[in-house]
Design an enzyme around this catalytic site. Structure first.
Site, PDB file in Angstrom:
ATOM      1  N   TRP A  68       0.877  -1.185   0.000  1.00  0.00           N
ATOM      2  CA  TRP A  68       0.000   0.000   0.000  1.00  0.00           C
ATOM      3  C   TRP A  68       0.912   1.232   0.000  1.00  0.00           C
ATOM      4  CZ3 TRP A  68      -1.898   2.755   4.850  1.00  0.00           C
ATOM      5  CH2 TRP A  68      -2.875   3.709   4.540  1.00  0.00           C
ATOM      6  N   ASP A  89      -0.658  -6.101   8.980  1.00  0.00           N
ATOM      7  CA  ASP A  89      -1.672  -5.081   8.715  1.00  0.00           C
ATOM      8  C   ASP A  89      -2.899  -5.805   8.183  1.00  0.00           C
ATOM      9  OD1 ASP A  89      -3.204  -2.930   8.021  1.00  0.00           O
ATOM     10  OD2 ASP A  89      -1.849  -2.154   6.481  1.00  0.00           O
ATOM     11  N   LYS A 131     -13.266  -1.083   6.169  1.00  0.00           N
ATOM     12  CA  LYS A 131     -13.846  -1.833   5.046  1.00  0.00           C
ATOM     13  C   LYS A 131     -14.889  -2.835   5.531  1.00  0.00           C
ATOM     14  CE  LYS A 131     -10.093   0.032   3.304  1.00  0.00           C
ATOM     15  NZ  LYS A 131      -9.733   0.887   2.220  1.00  0.00           N
TER      16      LYS A 131
HETATM   17  C1  LMR Z   1      -6.906   2.435  -0.499  1.00  0.00           C
HETATM   18  O1  LMR Z   1      -5.886   1.749  -0.518  1.00  0.00           O
HETATM   19  O2  LMR Z   1      -7.455   2.871  -1.518  1.00  0.00           O
HETATM   20  C2  LMR Z   1      -7.574   2.749   0.811  1.00  0.00           C
HETATM   21  O3  LMR Z   1      -6.962   2.052   1.827  1.00  0.00           O
HETATM   22  C3  LMR Z   1      -7.711   4.205   1.051  1.00  0.00           C
HETATM   23  C4  LMR Z   1      -6.432   4.893   1.383  1.00  0.00           C
HETATM   24  O4  LMR Z   1      -6.385   5.536   2.439  1.00  0.00           O
HETATM   25  O5  LMR Z   1      -5.465   4.836   0.604  1.00  0.00           O
END
Ligand code: LMR
Length: 397
Positions: free
Chosen positions: A130, A211, A246
């Site tokens: 992420w 996570d 989520k």
């Molecule tokens: C995402 O990955 O789109 C979500 O977790 C929102 C974010 O805060 O990035």
């Protein structure tokens, strides 16, 4: 003084969300930010959460401070959700948790506590991960190192390369793992791969930092928790950051928790006192509303069952959209294979198309996708699938 500051580029995911909102085209499709959409393209409040909210309106008698740990019932019920009610770790006293402002707040508190415990620890993150993991955890002062995770060519986890790198991680370093529904790839570790990583953690002495932001959106609430539960059984120490954004649809309520498994119950008490002191020094106390709703849903048999059924509907819808998109792209002009989308889990997968194809989708067709080609499968629905698939076929030609 402010003349010394340089402008910062907007976050790529949240920037895309703003650009989508500003687009006036009625046919536009949002496959960007990780937010669930139903078949009508709406992001509704879950009925169980709405019911809890209406009960809370009547039952809540004060808005007074709750303290750094947040709501005690929420913390207890979240532990049961994460680990399962009968997990031996719950009775051992070796696991402790506090409420945090969303999964991001949880990650940050976890990182700060680990840095206090062992400032020399590096944090190993998979490639890719992420995008916000790196600034969020790096700002806590971690030296961030990387291990290979996803192979864009095979569209599978490069488990060999991952394990080869983890075999070299020094004792005391942290290894960030996605509990389930890997963001951005959708490629999840198998149970056997989780077991092998736990073996390696024991052998090498590194500590997993899990996570888990999508429990229940992959294979089910229990199935998605396999890695975390097994590691809590086998490893002396573990950190888990979790989010209710989520699976309870509580995005803007910033509801999460940070959980620590320590070698003894006495150590766990010390760690949680550090977590509370960390919270106090950053934001003082977490917001209450979302956690009170989660606590009420998890603590009430009827609401709990209703929520589980709603979550199952979400999970099955995303999974069916995976199949729909994959099937609709079969026999495309370039012969590109999209079958990985069907195999993967949770909200996301990479399309694996080129940057110019991605740009065309946005400029010509109003289809918004993160630059990594990560698509949110929950943005696909029975109304837009025809337009989406035709647009994709056009840019693939
Ligand atoms: C995402 O990955 O789109 C979500 O977790 C929102 C974010 O805060 O990035």
């Amino acid at each position: 003084m402010f003349e010394n500051l340089k402008p910062v580029a907007i976050d790529p995911i949240l920037g895309l969300m703003t650009a989508f909102k500003a687009d006036n085209r009625s046919e536009k499709i949002d496959l960007g930010v990780g937010v669930y959409q139903d078949d009508q393209g709406r992001t509704p409040v879950m009925a169980s959460v709405k019911e809890a909210e209406s009960r809370l309106m009547t039952l809540e008698t004060t808005k007074s401070y709750q303290g750094m740990a947040g709501d005690a019932d929420y913390n207890q019920r979240m532990l049961s959700l994460l680990f399962g009610e009968d997990h031996p770790i719950l009775a051992s006293g070796r696991v402790k948790s506090i409420q945090a402002p969303g999964g991001s707040g949880a990650l940050r508190v976890g990182a700060e506590v680990v840095r206090k415990a062992r400032p020399e620890s590096a944090l190993w993150v998979g490639v890719p991960t992420w995008p916000n993991h790196i600034p969020l955890l790096g700002s806590a002062g971690f030296d961030i190192k990387q291990y290979p995770y996803y192979d864009m060519a095979t569209r599978e986890i490069n488990i060999q390369a991952m394990m080869d790198t983890l075999r070299k991680v020094p004792a005391g370093d942290m290894v960030l793992l996605h509990g389930c529904c890997h963001n951005p790839t959708g490629a999840d570790l198998t149970n056997k791969q989780w077991d092998d990583i736990a073996d390696l953690a024991l052998e090498r002495g590194f500590i997993p930092f899990i996570d888990t932001a999508y429990q229940g959106l992959g294979d089910g609430l229990d199935e998605d928790a396999y890695g975390m539960r097994m590691m809590a059984n086998r490893l002396p120490e573990l950190v888990v950051a979790s989010s209710c954004s989520k699976n309870f649809g509580l995005y803007r309520e910033r509801t999460g928790s940070i959980t620590f498994v320590a070698a003894t119950s006495e150590r766990a008490e010390v760690v949680i006192s550090q977590a509370m002191s960390t919270a106090r020094s950053i934001y003082s106390m977490p917001p209450a509303h979302g956690a009170l709703l989660v606590s009420m849903v998890l603590g009430d048999q009827h609401l709990h069952q209703q929520w589980q059924a709603e979550l199952e509907e979400v999970r099955l819808r995303i999974s069916s959209m995976r199949s729909l998109l994959c099937d609709s792209l079969e026999n495309n002009a370039t012969g590109m294979d999209f079958s990985h989308i069907k195999r993967q889990k949770g909200m996301f997968s990479f399309l694996g198309i080129s940057t110019s194809q991605l740009e065309r989708l946005r400029s010509e067709f109003g289809i918004y996708i993160v630059s990594s080609t990560r698509v949110n499968l929950a943005g696909v629905n029975s109304n837009n699938i025809g337009y989406l698939s035709n647009s994709l076929r056009t840019v693939l030609e």
